[in-house]
Design a protein around this motif. Structure first.
Motif, PDB file in Angstrom:
ATOM      1  N   LYS A 388       0.805  -1.218   0.000  1.00  0.00           N
ATOM      2  CA  LYS A 388       0.000   0.000   0.000  1.00  0.00           C
ATOM      3  C   LYS A 388       0.840   1.271   0.000  1.00  0.00           C
ATOM      4  O   LYS A 388       0.317   2.358  -0.254  1.00  0.00           O
ATOM      5  CB  LYS A 388      -0.938  -0.004   1.205  1.00  0.00           C
ATOM      6  CG  LYS A 388      -2.055  -1.033   1.072  1.00  0.00           C
ATOM      7  CD  LYS A 388      -2.954  -1.079   2.277  1.00  0.00           C
ATOM      8  CE  LYS A 388      -4.091  -2.084   2.070  1.00  0.00           C
ATOM      9  NZ  LYS A 388      -4.937  -2.229   3.274  1.00  0.00           N
ATOM     10  N   LEU A 419      -3.255  -4.764  -6.184  1.00  0.00           N
ATOM     11  CA  LEU A 419      -3.262  -3.305  -6.050  1.00  0.00           C
ATOM     12  C   LEU A 419      -2.402  -2.631  -7.105  1.00  0.00           C
ATOM     13  O   LEU A 419      -2.674  -1.494  -7.511  1.00  0.00           O
ATOM     14  CB  LEU A 419      -2.756  -2.902  -4.663  1.00  0.00           C
ATOM     15  CG  LEU A 419      -3.713  -3.118  -3.478  1.00  0.00           C
ATOM     16  CD1 LEU A 419      -2.994  -2.823  -2.178  1.00  0.00           C
ATOM     17  CD2 LEU A 419      -4.932  -2.218  -3.623  1.00  0.00           C
ATOM     18  N   HIS A 420      -1.356  -3.331  -7.538  1.00  0.00           N
ATOM     19  CA  HIS A 420      -0.431  -2.756  -8.517  1.00  0.00           C
ATOM     20  C   HIS A 420      -0.710  -3.237  -9.939  1.00  0.00           C
ATOM     21  O   HIS A 420       0.092  -2.990 -10.847  1.00  0.00           O
ATOM     22  CB  HIS A 420       1.009  -3.085  -8.113  1.00  0.00           C
ATOM     23  CG  HIS A 420       1.443  -2.366  -6.875  1.00  0.00           C
ATOM     24  ND1 HIS A 420       2.162  -1.190  -6.898  1.00  0.00           N
ATOM     25  CD2 HIS A 420       1.228  -2.645  -5.570  1.00  0.00           C
ATOM     26  CE1 HIS A 420       2.380  -0.788  -5.653  1.00  0.00           C
ATOM     27  NE2 HIS A 420       1.817  -1.641  -4.830  1.00  0.00           N
ATOM     28  N   GLY A 421      -1.847  -3.918 -10.114  1.00  0.00           N
ATOM     29  CA  GLY A 421      -2.236  -4.327 -11.458  1.00  0.00           C
ATOM     30  C   GLY A 421      -1.361  -5.394 -12.067  1.00  0.00           C
ATOM     31  O   GLY A 421      -1.307  -5.538 -13.292  1.00  0.00           O
ATOM     32  N   THR A 450      -9.523  -9.465  -8.145  1.00  0.00           N
ATOM     33  CA  THR A 450      -9.165  -8.044  -8.257  1.00  0.00           C
ATOM     34  C   THR A 450      -7.974  -7.867  -9.180  1.00  0.00           C
ATOM     35  O   THR A 450      -7.942  -6.944 -10.009  1.00  0.00           O
ATOM     36  CB  THR A 450      -8.839  -7.466  -6.864  1.00  0.00           C
ATOM     37  OG1 THR A 450      -9.956  -7.651  -5.995  1.00  0.00           O
ATOM     38  CG2 THR A 450      -8.509  -5.988  -6.951  1.00  0.00           C
ATOM     39  N   HIS A 454      -7.984  -5.703 -12.616  1.00  0.00           N
ATOM     40  CA  HIS A 454      -7.090  -4.564 -12.841  1.00  0.00           C
ATOM     41  C   HIS A 454      -6.119  -4.787 -13.993  1.00  0.00           C
ATOM     42  O   HIS A 454      -5.437  -3.849 -14.417  1.00  0.00           O
ATOM     43  CB  HIS A 454      -6.297  -4.268 -11.564  1.00  0.00           C
ATOM     44  CG  HIS A 454      -7.122  -3.613 -10.508  1.00  0.00           C
ATOM     45  ND1 HIS A 454      -6.652  -3.361  -9.238  1.00  0.00           N
ATOM     46  CD2 HIS A 454      -8.399  -3.163 -10.522  1.00  0.00           C
ATOM     47  CE1 HIS A 454      -7.599  -2.765  -8.521  1.00  0.00           C
ATOM     48  NE2 HIS A 454      -8.669  -2.647  -9.280  1.00  0.00           N
ATOM     49  N   ARG A 693      -0.954   6.565  -6.004  1.00  0.00           N
ATOM     50  CA  ARG A 693      -1.918   5.639  -5.402  1.00  0.00           C
ATOM     51  C   ARG A 693      -3.257   6.364  -5.309  1.00  0.00           C
ATOM     52  O   ARG A 693      -3.394   7.337  -4.572  1.00  0.00           O
ATOM     53  CB  ARG A 693      -1.435   5.224  -4.009  1.00  0.00           C
ATOM     54  CG  ARG A 693      -2.468   4.495  -3.156  1.00  0.00           C
ATOM     55  CD  ARG A 693      -1.916   4.307  -1.746  1.00  0.00           C
ATOM     56  NE  ARG A 693      -2.924   3.834  -0.803  1.00  0.00           N
ATOM     57  CZ  ARG A 693      -2.729   3.705   0.504  1.00  0.00           C
ATOM     58  NH1 ARG A 693      -1.561   4.037   1.021  1.00  0.00           N
ATOM     59  NH2 ARG A 693      -3.688   3.279   1.278  1.00  0.00           N
ATOM     60  N   ASN A 696      -8.446   3.339  -5.904  1.00  0.00           N
ATOM     61  CA  ASN A 696      -8.642   1.967  -6.358  1.00  0.00           C
ATOM     62  C   ASN A 696      -7.366   1.141  -6.457  1.00  0.00           C
ATOM     63  O   ASN A 696      -7.370  -0.054  -6.179  1.00  0.00           O
ATOM     64  CB  ASN A 696      -9.322   1.956  -7.732  1.00  0.00           C
ATOM     65  CG  ASN A 696     -10.727   2.525  -7.674  1.00  0.00           C
ATOM     66  OD1 ASN A 696     -11.400   2.405  -6.658  1.00  0.00           O
ATOM     67  ND2 ASN A 696     -11.164   3.145  -8.762  1.00  0.00           N
ATOM     68  N   ARG A 697      -6.255   1.790  -6.854  1.00  0.00           N
ATOM     69  CA  ARG A 697      -5.068   1.009  -7.188  1.00  0.00           C
ATOM     70  C   ARG A 697      -3.848   1.909  -7.306  1.00  0.00           C
ATOM     71  O   ARG A 697      -3.922   3.115  -7.058  1.00  0.00           O
ATOM     72  CB  ARG A 697      -5.281   0.279  -8.516  1.00  0.00           C
ATOM     73  CG  ARG A 697      -5.603   1.227  -9.663  1.00  0.00           C
ATOM     74  CD  ARG A 697      -5.583   0.534 -11.000  1.00  0.00           C
ATOM     75  NE  ARG A 697      -4.271   0.003 -11.290  1.00  0.00           N
ATOM     76  CZ  ARG A 697      -4.036  -0.972 -12.168  1.00  0.00           C
ATOM     77  NH1 ARG A 697      -5.055  -1.511 -12.825  1.00  0.00           N
ATOM     78  NH2 ARG A 697      -2.826  -1.407 -12.402  1.00  0.00           N
ATOM     79  N   CYS A 708      -0.875   0.459 -15.446  1.00  0.00           N
ATOM     80  CA  CYS A 708      -2.246  -0.045 -15.603  1.00  0.00           C
ATOM     81  C   CYS A 708      -2.607  -0.296 -17.054  1.00  0.00           C
ATOM     82  O   CYS A 708      -3.655  -0.875 -17.351  1.00  0.00           O
ATOM     83  CB  CYS A 708      -3.242   0.930 -14.983  1.00  0.00           C
ATOM     84  SG  CYS A 708      -3.514   2.437 -15.950  1.00  0.00           S
ATOM     85  N   TRP A 712      -8.112   1.164 -16.124  1.00  0.00           N
ATOM     86  CA  TRP A 712      -8.438   1.379 -14.698  1.00  0.00           C
ATOM     87  C   TRP A 712      -9.782   2.039 -14.537  1.00  0.00           C
ATOM     88  O   TRP A 712     -10.332   2.172 -13.502  1.00  0.00           O
ATOM     89  CB  TRP A 712      -7.328   2.206 -14.041  1.00  0.00           C
ATOM     90  CG  TRP A 712      -7.556   3.675 -13.970  1.00  0.00           C
ATOM     91  CD1 TRP A 712      -7.891   4.396 -12.856  1.00  0.00           C
ATOM     92  CD2 TRP A 712      -7.484   4.636 -15.010  1.00  0.00           C
ATOM     93  NE1 TRP A 712      -8.024   5.729 -13.142  1.00  0.00           N
ATOM     94  CE2 TRP A 712      -7.779   5.905 -14.474  1.00  0.00           C
ATOM     95  CE3 TRP A 712      -7.202   4.564 -16.387  1.00  0.00           C
ATOM     96  CZ2 TRP A 712      -7.787   7.072 -15.235  1.00  0.00           C
ATOM     97  CZ3 TRP A 712      -7.195   5.705 -17.149  1.00  0.00           C
ATOM     98  CH2 TRP A 712      -7.498   6.946 -16.566  1.00  0.00           C
TER      99      TRP A 712
END
Length: 712
Positions: A388, A419-421, A450, A454, A693, A696-697, A708, A712
């Motif tokens: 994060k 989170l980082h695609g 998720t 992403h 950040r 969402n991501r 991304c 996104w």
């Protein structure tokens, strides 16, 4: 000699040598005295007033000299006295040397083990006592029941319960209260309730046992129902009971009733009880009233009470006051208050929310030097924190270094990739997890779905969703919303709608929210309106739903509808969330809002913004002005877009750091299309990596591209 019979005679108030000399004098005296009576009461007084184990050693020696080493009463008192000083071994030695110990001495040894937390020894002594043919009494069982409670041995507990009934103590309230606590601690709250219901005389201890049992087993509503039932009786609550009730109100977030209970605490004069103060702090913090919670914290009489620190730090962390949580944790360390595992995990959670990589590295360094560095729960929160804070590489390094990985840790790393695609990395890790023999759980699949969403991995995500049942996992609304997002982002809006209609459970807010969000991306007004109506019926006071619908209308230039949504929001008293962006420079966080001129270097920042805007135009950048207010001219729209908070943060980062330094920015809302496109080009023009950040991501901008893939 009358002094010897005085009840308040305290021989160790004088020097030990004088006492021993006095004993020697008695033993050698030619005066004819009733030897047993005087010696017996005197030694009893000596044992009761001993202040060190050596005194008991000396007394035992003189008992031997006096021929009283086989006196059951005195030897039992010596066993109890040794236990009080923590010398269980000596107590056991006295017991073993006694030729025919009676039930009182057996109970004394069992109680000695119990007082010193030697639970297995308690059970073994009880078994031995029964083997030699002694019948236990009502004083034997409480220690054994407590031992079973601490050992969490349900099978043994059932055997002991059976013996309690056999020996005729099935109605003894003291023993039965212990059984209620025992079954509750073993997670058998149903059996605890059966024992409780069978009590004829329910004391405050009985009610406390069952209410705290429900609270500890996650059945807060049942705990509160039992509390209301107790209030109809003549039993008055004490502070121990009120702690459990306050915990239940905390779990259900019932601010009104919790405040009422707080009033009861004040009326009964219990507001200074430390455990109640901790419970009140945790209650108000959990309910979002951190200012009230902090007032209790600041009144803390014992600054070393780690539970109080935990209540306040976790309260800050869970209510959007991450910086205050980190500051408080640092204050705790500076005051040399030793944190526990809960404190450390709460502090790591706060660091994750702040989003500062430097702060994350400081936290990691602290954990490594502490005794909690190898704890699986702490390591898992470190992985989540690094992910994060923008460094999935650091998260993976922590993951790889861990020797014992459970499903929670694997799931945390998979979610980090999500989170980082990095969808494929998440899938590869999932397969590695299965090869290691770790079975995925429902959270694992949320991370995987998720990650696929992403990354645009529609086929892979669809297959993963349908293999959940192979592991006995029943999809929840969170899984369905991930699939809706997966299909919708890829443009399969009709399929997403059909998928929702075929759901075996009632679609939740998260499902319809995912559909509305993807409708905005693809400008599908009709389906978006349908999703919005569903959302309004389920959660009519959520500002985000109205903003999403308004953005959908704005993207299709339906300005009358945009105005209509604003009227709806005004009627409900809702206001749009204020967007802001945060960037860390030299260990200090700087926050910017759109058009923010409050920073001391505002002139330099806006000069840099103008330079960047000129460079963007020179390379042919065309601003995305569709969703900007329609009552502005084209030039005003472009100017409005270039002063968004993330653009200001980028400009400040460029003028405040050396060339080549990576900029790390956190935004509380989803990045807008225009800023996303602009920052991509800026990363190439200034030859910097820019990590953003959003809600969402993560977006890693470098060399004119985003991680991304504009997905996104």
């Amino acid at each position: 000699m009358n002094l010897l019979k005085h009840k308040k005679f305290t021989p160790f108030g004088t020097h030990t040598c004088l006492v021993l000399n006095f004993i020697k004098h008695l033993c050698s005296s030619s005066v004819k005295l009733p030897h047993y009576k005087i010696s017996h009461s005197f030694y009893e007084s000596l044992i009761d007033n001993s202040i060190h184990i050596t005194h008991l050693f000396q007394i035992h020696g003189h008992l031997v000299v006096s021929g009283l080493q086989y006196d059951r009463f005195l030897m039992t008192k010596l066993v109890n006295g040794s236990s009080d000083f923590g010398h269980v071994g000596y107590a056991r030695k006295l017991f073993d040397e006694f030729p025919d110990p009676d039930l009182f001495m057996w109970n004394a040894v069992i109680r000695s083990y119990s007082r010193n937390g030697m639970w297995r020894n308690v059970v073994e002594m009880f078994r031995w006592m029964r083997w030699v043919g002694l019948w236990p009494d009502r004083f034997s069982f409480p220690c054994v029941v407590k031992a079973c409670t601490e050992l969490l041995d349900f099978g043994l507990s059932c055997l002991v319960h059976g013996q309690i009934v056999v020996y005729g103590f099935g109605s003894d309230v003291f023993v039965q209260n212990g059984l209620v606590v025992l079954y509750a601690k073993c997670g058998q709250i149903g059996l605890a309730r059966v024992v409780f219901d069978g009590l004829c005389d329910r004391t405050i201890v009985s009610w406390t046992a069952i209410i705290s049992g429900y609270a500890q087993n996650g059945e807060a509503w049942e705990a509160l129902r039992m509390f209301n039932q107790m209030r109809k009786t003549d039993v008055k609550p004490d502070w121990i009971l009120l702690v459990s009730v306050m915990r239940a109100y905390t779990d259900v977030d019932d601010l009104e009733q919790g405040r009422s209970l707080h009033g009861c605490v004040i009326k009964t004069g219990l507001e200074d009880e430390s455990d109640l103060v901790i419970s009140l702090t945790a209650f108000y913090a959990k309910c979002g009233h951190v200012t009230v919670a902090r007032s209790f914290f600041d009144q803390m009489k014992n600054p070393n009470n780690v539970m109080m620190w935990n209540a306040m730090i976790s309260g800050y962390a869970k209510n959007g006051h991450a910086e205050e949580a980190v500051d408080l944790f640092r204050g705790m360390i500076s005051r040399n208050v030793q944190p526990d595992s809960i404190t450390v995990r709460s502090a790591i959670l706060a660091c994750a929310q702040v989003g500062s990589l430097k702060l994350a590295q400081w936290m990691d360094d602290y954990v490594r030097k502490s005794k909690y560095g190898s704890g699986i729960f702490v390591i898992t929160t470190l992985i989540d924190m690094y992910a994060k804070c923008g460094s999935v590489e650091s998260a993976r390094a922590v993951f790889d270094h861990a020797s014992d990985k459970d499903v929670v840790m694997w799931s945390a790393m998979i979610m980090g990739y999500a989170l980082h695609g990095q969808g494929w990395e998440a899938i590869y890790l999932y397969h590695a997890m299965k090869r290691e023999g770790v079975c995925p759980n429902d959270v694992t699949f949320i991370g995987l779905l998720t990650a696929c969403s992403h990354s645009g991995l529609v086929k892979q995500g669809w297959e993963l969703f349908h293999c959940m049942r192979d592991f006995g996992i029943k999809p929840r609304n969170e899984h369905y919303s991930c699939v809706v997002d997966l299909l919708g982002r890829a443009g399969y809006l009709k399929q997403a709608y059909v998928f929702i209609m075929k759901m075996p459970i009632e679609p939740s807010v998260s499902v319809w929210g995912a559909l509305l969000s993807t409708c905005k991306i693809h400008r599908s007004v009709t389906l978006g309106e349908y999703a919005a109506q569903k959302l309004f019926s389920l959660d009519s006071y959520n500002t985000g739903h109205y903003v999403q619908l308004s953005n959908l209308y704005a993207s299709t230039r339906m300005w009358d509808q945009v105005a209509y949504v604003r009227v709806l929001m005004k009627e409900k008293g809702l206001t749009k969330y204020l967007g802001y962006s945060v960037i860390e420079i030299n260990g200090k966080l700087h926050t910017f809002h759109a058009g923010d001129m409050s920073h001391p270097r505002a002139k330099e920042i806006f000069d840099e913004l103008q330079r960047l805007e000129r460079k963007l135009k020179d390379v042919g950048f065309v601003p995305h002005t569709e969703s900007v207010l329609h009552d502005l001219n084209h030039e005003e729209k472009e100017e409005n877009l270039c002063i968004h908070s993330e653009r200001i943060a980028v400009a400040y980062g460029l003028i405040s750091t050396a060339p080549g330094t990576t900029l790390r920015i956190t935004k509380n809302l989803r990045a807008c299309v225009n800023c996303h496109s602009a920052i991509k080009l800026i990363s190439k023009l200034v030859e910097r990596e820019i990590v953003v950040r959003d809600a969402n991501r993560f977006h890693h901008f470098k060399d004119g591209l985003c991680s991304c893939g504009d997905y996104w």
